[in-house]
Design a protein around this motif. Structure first.
Motif, PDB file in Angstrom:
ATOM      1  N   GLY A  90      27.461  42.669  52.130  1.00  0.00           N
ATOM      2  CA  GLY A  90      26.668  43.066  53.486  1.00  0.00           C
ATOM      3  C   GLY A  90      26.520  44.227  53.537  1.00  0.00           C
ATOM      4  O   GLY A  90      27.210  44.371  55.349  1.00  0.00           O
ATOM      5  N   ASN A  91      27.153  45.112  52.797  1.00  0.00           N
ATOM      6  CA  ASN A  91      26.733  46.680  53.435  1.00  0.00           C
ATOM      7  C   ASN A  91      25.914  47.233  53.462  1.00  0.00           C
ATOM      8  O   ASN A  91      25.483  48.486  52.963  1.00  0.00           O
ATOM      9  CB  ASN A  91      27.846  47.491  52.307  1.00  0.00           C
ATOM     10  CG  ASN A  91      29.039  46.997  52.569  1.00  0.00           C
ATOM     11  OD1 ASN A  91      29.601  47.205  53.998  1.00  0.00           O
ATOM     12  ND2 ASN A  91      30.239  47.242  51.676  1.00  0.00           N
ATOM     13  N   GLY A  92      24.572  46.583  54.073  1.00  0.00           N
ATOM     14  CA  GLY A  92      23.702  47.052  53.731  1.00  0.00           C
ATOM     15  C   GLY A  92      23.009  47.878  52.768  1.00  0.00           C
ATOM     16  O   GLY A  92      23.170  47.182  51.676  1.00  0.00           O
ATOM     17  N   GLY A  93      21.869  48.920  52.301  1.00  0.00           N
ATOM     18  CA  GLY A  93      21.609  49.432  51.017  1.00  0.00           C
ATOM     19  C   GLY A  93      22.871  50.162  50.038  1.00  0.00           C
ATOM     20  O   GLY A  93      23.002  50.431  49.411  1.00  0.00           O
ATOM     21  N   ALA A  94      23.940  49.826  50.677  1.00  0.00           N
ATOM     22  CA  ALA A  94      25.172  50.527  49.494  1.00  0.00           C
ATOM     23  C   ALA A  94      25.788  49.441  49.354  1.00  0.00           C
ATOM     24  O   ALA A  94      26.326  49.491  48.138  1.00  0.00           O
ATOM     25  CB  ALA A  94      26.473  51.014  51.200  1.00  0.00           C
ATOM     26  N   SER A  95      25.725  47.864  49.501  1.00  0.00           N
ATOM     27  CA  SER A  95      25.664  46.504  48.990  1.00  0.00           C
ATOM     28  C   SER A  95      25.709  46.825  47.400  1.00  0.00           C
ATOM     29  O   SER A  95      27.148  46.657  46.544  1.00  0.00           O
ATOM     30  CB  SER A  95      25.054  45.700  49.254  1.00  0.00           C
ATOM     31  OG  SER A  95      25.545  45.279  50.194  1.00  0.00           O
ATOM     32  N   ALA A  96      24.418  47.326  46.196  1.00  0.00           N
ATOM     33  CA  ALA A  96      24.044  46.870  45.368  1.00  0.00           C
ATOM     34  C   ALA A  96      25.483  48.765  44.453  1.00  0.00           C
ATOM     35  O   ALA A  96      26.747  47.344  43.075  1.00  0.00           O
ATOM     36  CB  ALA A  96      23.191  47.815  44.660  1.00  0.00           C
ATOM     37  N   VAL A  97      25.844  48.954  44.703  1.00  0.00           N
ATOM     38  CA  VAL A  97      27.005  49.828  44.552  1.00  0.00           C
ATOM     39  C   VAL A  97      27.637  49.831  44.345  1.00  0.00           C
ATOM     40  O   VAL A  97      28.855  49.927  43.870  1.00  0.00           O
ATOM     41  CB  VAL A  97      26.838  51.480  44.676  1.00  0.00           C
ATOM     42  CG1 VAL A  97      27.804  52.277  44.197  1.00  0.00           C
ATOM     43  CG2 VAL A  97      25.112  51.792  44.314  1.00  0.00           C
ATOM     44  N   SER A  98      28.299  48.800  45.980  1.00  0.00           N
ATOM     45  CA  SER A  98      29.736  48.988  46.284  1.00  0.00           C
ATOM     46  C   SER A  98      30.393  47.511  46.091  1.00  0.00           C
ATOM     47  O   SER A  98      31.218  47.745  44.734  1.00  0.00           O
ATOM     48  CB  SER A  98      29.438  47.938  47.300  1.00  0.00           C
ATOM     49  OG  SER A  98      30.472  47.665  48.748  1.00  0.00           O
ATOM     50  N   LEU A  99      29.227  46.150  45.602  1.00  0.00           N
ATOM     51  CA  LEU A  99      29.534  45.768  44.193  1.00  0.00           C
ATOM     52  C   LEU A  99      30.037  45.841  43.051  1.00  0.00           C
ATOM     53  O   LEU A  99      30.255  44.957  42.577  1.00  0.00           O
ATOM     54  CB  LEU A  99      28.156  43.900  44.359  1.00  0.00           C
ATOM     55  CG  LEU A  99      28.427  43.692  46.291  1.00  0.00           C
ATOM     56  CD1 LEU A  99      27.013  43.111  46.297  1.00  0.00           C
ATOM     57  CD2 LEU A  99      29.515  43.335  46.775  1.00  0.00           C
ATOM     58  N   LEU A 100      30.155  46.292  42.540  1.00  0.00           N
ATOM     59  CA  LEU A 100      29.805  47.245  41.516  1.00  0.00           C
ATOM     60  C   LEU A 100      31.186  47.592  40.807  1.00  0.00           C
ATOM     61  O   LEU A 100      32.512  46.948  40.092  1.00  0.00           O
ATOM     62  CB  LEU A 100      29.199  48.187  40.556  1.00  0.00           C
ATOM     63  CG  LEU A 100      29.647  49.138  39.925  1.00  0.00           C
ATOM     64  CD1 LEU A 100      29.009  47.888  38.556  1.00  0.00           C
ATOM     65  CD2 LEU A 100      28.767  50.040  39.224  1.00  0.00           C
ATOM     66  N   GLY A 101      32.051  48.039  42.781  1.00  0.00           N
ATOM     67  CA  GLY A 101      33.056  48.283  41.823  1.00  0.00           C
ATOM     68  C   GLY A 101      34.157  46.783  42.832  1.00  0.00           C
ATOM     69  O   GLY A 101      35.527  46.842  41.950  1.00  0.00           O
ATOM     70  N   HIS A 102      33.581  46.126  43.853  1.00  0.00           N
ATOM     71  CA  HIS A 102      34.637  44.665  43.735  1.00  0.00           C
ATOM     72  C   HIS A 102      33.959  44.179  42.205  1.00  0.00           C
ATOM     73  O   HIS A 102      35.754  42.989  42.477  1.00  0.00           O
ATOM     74  CB  HIS A 102      33.665  44.122  44.535  1.00  0.00           C
ATOM     75  CG  HIS A 102      33.301  45.339  46.360  1.00  0.00           C
ATOM     76  ND1 HIS A 102      32.882  44.789  46.902  1.00  0.00           N
ATOM     77  CD2 HIS A 102      34.314  46.300  46.073  1.00  0.00           C
ATOM     78  CE1 HIS A 102      33.227  45.226  47.974  1.00  0.00           C
ATOM     79  NE2 HIS A 102      33.622  46.722  47.382  1.00  0.00           N
ATOM     80  N   ALA A 103      33.489  44.164  42.000  1.00  0.00           N
ATOM     81  CA  ALA A 103      33.066  43.034  40.888  1.00  0.00           C
ATOM     82  C   ALA A 103      33.869  43.942  39.390  1.00  0.00           C
ATOM     83  O   ALA A 103      34.756  42.414  38.754  1.00  0.00           O
ATOM     84  CB  ALA A 103      31.826  43.097  40.351  1.00  0.00           C
ATOM     85  N   ALA A 104      34.026  44.718  39.530  1.00  0.00           N
ATOM     86  CA  ALA A 104      35.009  45.462  38.197  1.00  0.00           C
ATOM     87  C   ALA A 104      36.240  44.923  38.656  1.00  0.00           C
ATOM     88  O   ALA A 104      37.358  44.754  37.748  1.00  0.00           O
ATOM     89  CB  ALA A 104      34.553  47.590  38.202  1.00  0.00           C
TER      90      ALA A 104
END
Length: 397
Positions: A90-104
């Motif tokens: 839910g972080n707009g255009g930041a989501s793709a990179v944000s979720l990489l850290g959350h997934a890790a």
């Protein structure tokens, strides 16, 4: 807690993009179809099967044209998997990179050992939009006629030009470089070479924003798969490891009279990513910067610390092409490859994986070992970019 080496990207999937009528024969597909298509491509790339994701992790990025409160659950239904954990981007255009850290982090904690991040949008197929505008937009922009991202970014670019002294030549160099890389990328939507004169003579969209400063909205789908180091060792492609990561919510709280759209959260999340990775700026072989507009690319290069603020000489002399000292937007970026709504930033993660695997083809950065990608979301009224995230990736831990 460090996420260095906690997880690796093991599969990527990217569908062609379309604009329905922009080119003859373009297919008309829905968000759900793009989502399933991208997932299938990522599975093939990794050598995994759909059943491998039952009891694992699923991260789905919300889009502005196709949003509903249970989107991750709907995405699971579309993909036909039963995840143990659902993450919502839910972080707009930041989501793709944000979720990489959350997934890790989920993988490092031992909850799951696979997470698929899926992103798709079809704004040209599915008309309509249901959203509540942020308070800044509703209270300080719309009543005064500031309608949409083009006008908002024009204010950012105006202030940037005023404070830095940057000219159309500086902005045009970034646009021409990205288009040059797009000409080398078979997957790019815009592949016709662009000259500096063509950039400077292009029509004004929202002064001083020109046509070639703007991103290309498109339909499309993208996905990438994150795995634990143990799981990653036995899959089809070489793993691309997460070395560093940082995220910063750059809220606009405080006196509105001190609003400055040039204060971004990129400096903080970039610093965190470099610290976690334990690498220096000189170790980074290429950048994939969130690029909904050209001036945003330049702001990020400054805020990430690759040069001082307002360093016109740096932008004038640096070769940003794949043969230069600081390659950027190696696949052409969203401006040339298309932006399927807020999911578009996934493009930079996928391009970084291809570069680090040595799969860049004609656009390959020779000897690329470390790449940096960013994501940005929300253009605020006060400080800028409400959500920011940076990741540093490498072929070796």
């Amino acid at each position: 807690m460090s996420l260095r080496g906690a997880a690796a990207i093991v599969g990527v999937g990217e569908t062609p993009v379309d604009r329905l009528g922009g080119k003859p024969g373009e297919p008309r597909k829905s968000t759900a179809e793009y989502l399933a298509w991208a997932f299938r491509l990522a599975l093939e790339d990794a050598g995994l099967e759909k059943k491998d994701f039952d009891g694992q992790g699923l991260a789905a990025i919300y889009t502005t044209n196709h949003s509903q409160p249970f989107w991750p659950e709907e995405a699971a239904n579309i993909l036909g998997v039963s995840p143990a954990v659902s993450l919502a981007g839910g972080n707009g255009g930041a989501s793709a990179v944000s979720l990489l850290g959350h997934a890790a982090a989920m993988i490092q904690s031992g909850v799951v050992d696979l997470v698929v991040v899926v992103a798709a949008a079809a704004p040209f197929s599915e008309r309509g939009r249901s959203r509540v505008e942020p308070a800044d937009t509703r209270d300080f922009e719309m009543p005064f006629g500031v309608m949409g991202p083009n006008s908002k970014i024009s204010f950012v670019m105006s202030r940037y030009m005023h404070e830095s002294g940057m000219t159309a030549d500086h902005f045009g160099k970034i646009a021409v470089t990205a288009r040059y890389h797009a000409t080398l990328n078979p997957g790019a939507y815009l592949r016709k070479p662009l000259t500096l004169e063509e950039y400077k003579n292009s029509r004004m969209i929202s002064d001083p924003i020109r046509l070639y400063d703007c991103v290309l909205p498109a339909n499309g789908g993208k996905a990438y798969i994150v795995a634990s180091p143990e799981r990653a060792r036995n899959l089809r492609k070489p793993p691309i490891h997460l070395l560093g990561w940082g995220e910063r919510n750059n809220a606009s709280a405080g006196p509105r009279s001190n609003a400055n759209p040039l204060i971004t959260g990129v400096r903080e999340c970039g610093k965190a990513a470099f610290q976690m990775a334990g690498v220096s700026h000189g170790d980074v072989d290429f950048l994939g910067l969130y690029d909904d507009y050209v001036p945003i690319v330049m702001l990020q290069i400054e805020d990430l610390g690759f040069c001082e603020k307002s360093n016109r000489e740096f932008f004038a002399r640096t070769d940003f092409t794949i043969k230069g000292s600081l390659p950027i937007q190696t696949g052409g970026g969203m401006i040339n490859c298309g932006q399927p709504s807020t999911t578009g930033g996934t493009l930079h993660v996928i391009e970084a994986v291809r570069q680090l695997r040595g799969e860049g083809g004609a656009r390959q950065v020779a000897g690329a070992e470390i790449g940096l990608v960013t994501g940005l979301g929300a253009v605020n009224y006060g400080k800028n970019f409400g959500c920011t995230a940076t990741a540093i990736l490498g072929g070796k831990t």
